[in-house]
Design a protein around this motif. Structure first.
Motif, mmCIF file in Angstrom:
data_model
loop_
_atom_site.group_PDB
_atom_site.id
_atom_site.type_symbol
_atom_site.label_atom_id
_atom_site.label_comp_id
_atom_site.label_asym_id
_atom_site.label_seq_id
_atom_site.Cartn_x
_atom_site.Cartn_y
_atom_site.Cartn_z
ATOM 1 N N TYR A 55 0.846 -1.187 0.000
ATOM 2 C CA TYR A 55 0.000 0.000 0.000
ATOM 3 C C TYR A 55 0.878 1.231 0.000
ATOM 4 O O TYR A 55 1.968 1.216 0.561
ATOM 5 C CB TYR A 55 -0.896 0.018 1.241
ATOM 6 N N GLY A 56 0.366 2.294 -0.597
ATOM 7 C CA GLY A 56 1.110 3.538 -0.607
ATOM 8 C C GLY A 56 0.201 4.735 -0.499
ATOM 9 O O GLY A 56 -0.829 4.808 -1.154
ATOM 10 N N ALA A 57 0.583 5.668 0.380
ATOM 11 C CA ALA A 57 -0.108 6.949 0.475
ATOM 12 C C ALA A 57 0.655 7.925 -0.397
ATOM 13 O O ALA A 57 1.877 7.988 -0.354
ATOM 14 C CB ALA A 57 -0.134 7.429 1.918
ATOM 15 N N THR A 58 -0.069 8.658 -1.191
ATOM 16 C CA THR A 58 0.546 9.562 -2.148
ATOM 17 C C THR A 58 -0.158 10.903 -2.091
ATOM 18 O O THR A 58 -1.174 11.052 -1.415
ATOM 19 C CB THR A 58 0.413 9.004 -3.574
ATOM 20 N N ARG A 59 0.365 11.862 -2.812
ATOM 21 C CA ARG A 59 -0.327 13.146 -2.921
ATOM 22 C C ARG A 59 -1.597 12.928 -3.720
ATOM 23 O O ARG A 59 -1.562 12.520 -4.863
ATOM 24 C CB ARG A 59 0.558 14.155 -3.638
ATOM 25 N N GLY A 60 -2.730 13.138 -3.071
ATOM 26 C CA GLY A 60 -4.010 13.048 -3.759
ATOM 27 C C GLY A 60 -4.673 11.696 -3.767
ATOM 28 O O GLY A 60 -5.760 11.560 -4.297
ATOM 29 N N GLY A 61 -4.066 10.672 -3.179
ATOM 30 C CA GLY A 61 -4.718 9.375 -3.178
ATOM 31 C C GLY A 61 -3.858 8.283 -2.588
ATOM 32 O O GLY A 61 -2.719 8.481 -2.227
ATOM 33 N N ALA A 62 -4.447 7.114 -2.504
ATOM 34 C CA ALA A 62 -3.730 5.933 -2.022
ATOM 35 C C ALA A 62 -3.929 4.816 -3.019
ATOM 36 O O ALA A 62 -4.954 4.754 -3.710
ATOM 37 C CB ALA A 62 -4.247 5.515 -0.646
ATOM 38 N N VAL A 63 -2.936 3.950 -3.116
ATOM 39 C CA VAL A 63 -3.014 2.839 -4.044
ATOM 40 C C VAL A 63 -2.623 1.545 -3.346
ATOM 41 O O VAL A 63 -1.957 1.539 -2.318
ATOM 42 C CB VAL A 63 -2.117 3.041 -5.290
ATOM 43 N N ARG A 64 -3.056 0.447 -3.955
ATOM 44 C CA ARG A 64 -2.699 -0.895 -3.507
ATOM 45 C C ARG A 64 -2.047 -1.580 -4.702
ATOM 46 O O ARG A 64 -2.593 -1.588 -5.802
ATOM 47 C CB ARG A 64 -3.960 -1.645 -3.072
ATOM 48 N N ILE A 65 -0.859 -2.157 -4.488
ATOM 49 C CA ILE A 65 -0.153 -2.886 -5.534
ATOM 50 C C ILE A 65 -0.186 -4.359 -5.147
ATOM 51 O O ILE A 65 0.339 -4.749 -4.103
ATOM 52 C CB ILE A 65 1.299 -2.403 -5.677
ATOM 53 N N ARG A 66 -0.818 -5.177 -5.963
ATOM 54 C CA ARG A 66 -1.007 -6.594 -5.652
ATOM 55 C C ARG A 66 0.315 -7.359 -5.732
ATOM 56 O O ARG A 66 1.111 -7.144 -6.646
ATOM 57 C CB ARG A 66 -2.010 -7.232 -6.610
ATOM 58 N N ILE A 67 0.542 -8.235 -4.763
ATOM 59 C CA ILE A 67 1.706 -9.124 -4.763
ATOM 60 C C ILE A 67 1.215 -10.480 -5.262
ATOM 61 O O ILE A 67 0.202 -10.965 -4.774
ATOM 62 C CB ILE A 67 2.276 -9.272 -3.329
ATOM 63 N N PRO A 68 1.838 -11.149 -6.182
ATOM 64 C CA PRO A 68 3.107 -10.849 -6.821
ATOM 65 C C PRO A 68 2.979 -10.147 -8.169
ATOM 66 O O PRO A 68 3.975 -9.822 -8.790
ATOM 67 C CB PRO A 68 3.717 -12.237 -7.030
ATOM 68 N N SER A 69 1.747 -9.881 -8.642
ATOM 69 C CA SER A 69 1.540 -9.413 -10.014
ATOM 70 C C SER A 69 1.982 -7.976 -10.273
ATOM 71 O O SER A 69 2.339 -7.645 -11.392
ATOM 72 C CB SER A 69 0.060 -9.542 -10.386
ATOM 73 N N GLY A 70 1.925 -7.107 -9.267
ATOM 74 C CA GLY A 70 2.233 -5.700 -9.483
ATOM 75 C C GLY A 70 1.066 -4.904 -10.031
ATOM 76 O O GLY A 70 1.213 -3.742 -10.392
ATOM 77 N N VAL A 71 -0.126 -5.509 -10.084
ATOM 78 C CA VAL A 71 -1.328 -4.806 -10.549
ATOM 79 C C VAL A 71 -1.701 -3.741 -9.525
ATOM 80 O O VAL A 71 -1.693 -3.978 -8.319
ATOM 81 C CB VAL A 71 -2.496 -5.800 -10.753
ATOM 82 N N VAL A 72 -2.055 -2.540 -10.010
ATOM 83 C CA VAL A 72 -2.319 -1.383 -9.146
ATOM 84 C C VAL A 72 -3.811 -1.080 -9.094
ATOM 85 O O VAL A 72 -4.478 -1.026 -10.127
ATOM 86 C CB VAL A 72 -1.560 -0.145 -9.660
ATOM 87 N N ASP A 73 -4.340 -0.890 -7.860
ATOM 88 C CA ASP A 73 -5.718 -0.461 -7.629
ATOM 89 C C ASP A 73 -5.691 0.875 -6.899
ATOM 90 O O ASP A 73 -4.900 1.057 -5.984
ATOM 91 C CB ASP A 73 -6.476 -1.434 -6.704
ATOM 92 N N THR A 74 -6.587 1.787 -7.278
ATOM 93 C CA THR A 74 -6.742 3.024 -6.521
ATOM 94 C C THR A 74 -7.643 2.746 -5.334
ATOM 95 O O THR A 74 -8.678 2.100 -5.474
ATOM 96 C CB THR A 74 -7.361 4.124 -7.399
#
Length: 175
Positions: A55-74
């Motif tokens: 998971y990552g908190a960023t400017r303007g939103g947060a995302v989830r990066i699936r392990i092991p695929s690297g697929v990104v969800d907002t």
């Protein structure tokens, strides 16, 4: 909000490294790259490793990066500068914004957005000043002073989720 990005280590020894250009790379213990630049131009302050995602908190939103695929969800969007986040039980995400504490369920739906008073320089939460989750579910934040709180203050927001017990890197700065 300046500050250096932190790295995180997962269960299998995979290291998750934010890039200054954006995104996160997953590096295997042998040094090989599993995936790079997941999240694209999104700049992470600190990746948080859950049981099956980063998971990552960023400017303007947060995302989830699936392990092991690297697929990104907002996960969520807001108009705020975000420095860091913490992961609670059942992959509930807490994100400290410049004037709001956000919480998102594992499926990305908002749980709550609680206004918090913060008087820091430019509304920035410093690295390491992100949400810390107590065993009873209380979420703690540090307000870094300014005109109202000389020397700083502690903000406590009552919740019932509690800290993650199955994530290798559930809160800042880790276990």
């Amino acid at each position: 909000c300046g500050g250096r990005a932190a790295v995180a280590v997962g269960f299998a020894g995979t290291v998750y490294v934010p890039s200054s250009e954006g995104g996160v790379a997953a590096v295997a213990p042998d040094g090989s790259t599993i995936w790079a630049n997941a999240g694209g131009a999104t700049r992470f302050t600190n990746p948080i490793v859950g049981s099956d995602a980063v998971y990552g908190a960023t400017r303007g939103g947060a995302v989830r990066i699936r392990i092991p695929s690297g697929v990104v969800d907002t996960i969520g969007r807001w108009d705020s500068i975000v420095a860091t986040a913490s992961l609670g039980r059942n992959d509930v995400l807490y994100v400290a914004g410049q004037d709001t504490l956000f919480s998102f369920a594992a499926d990305g739906t908002p749980r709550f957005a609680t206004p918090i008073e913060h008087s820091g320089s430019g509304g920035c939460w410093g690295l390491g000043n992100g949400p810390v989750i107590g065993n009873d579910g209380t979420v703690y934040l540090h307000a870094d002073g300014g005109a109202r709180w000389a020397g700083g203050a502690l903000i406590a927001v009552r919740d019932t989720v509690g800290p993650s017990t199955d994530a290798p890197w559930p809160t800042v700065p880790g276990n």
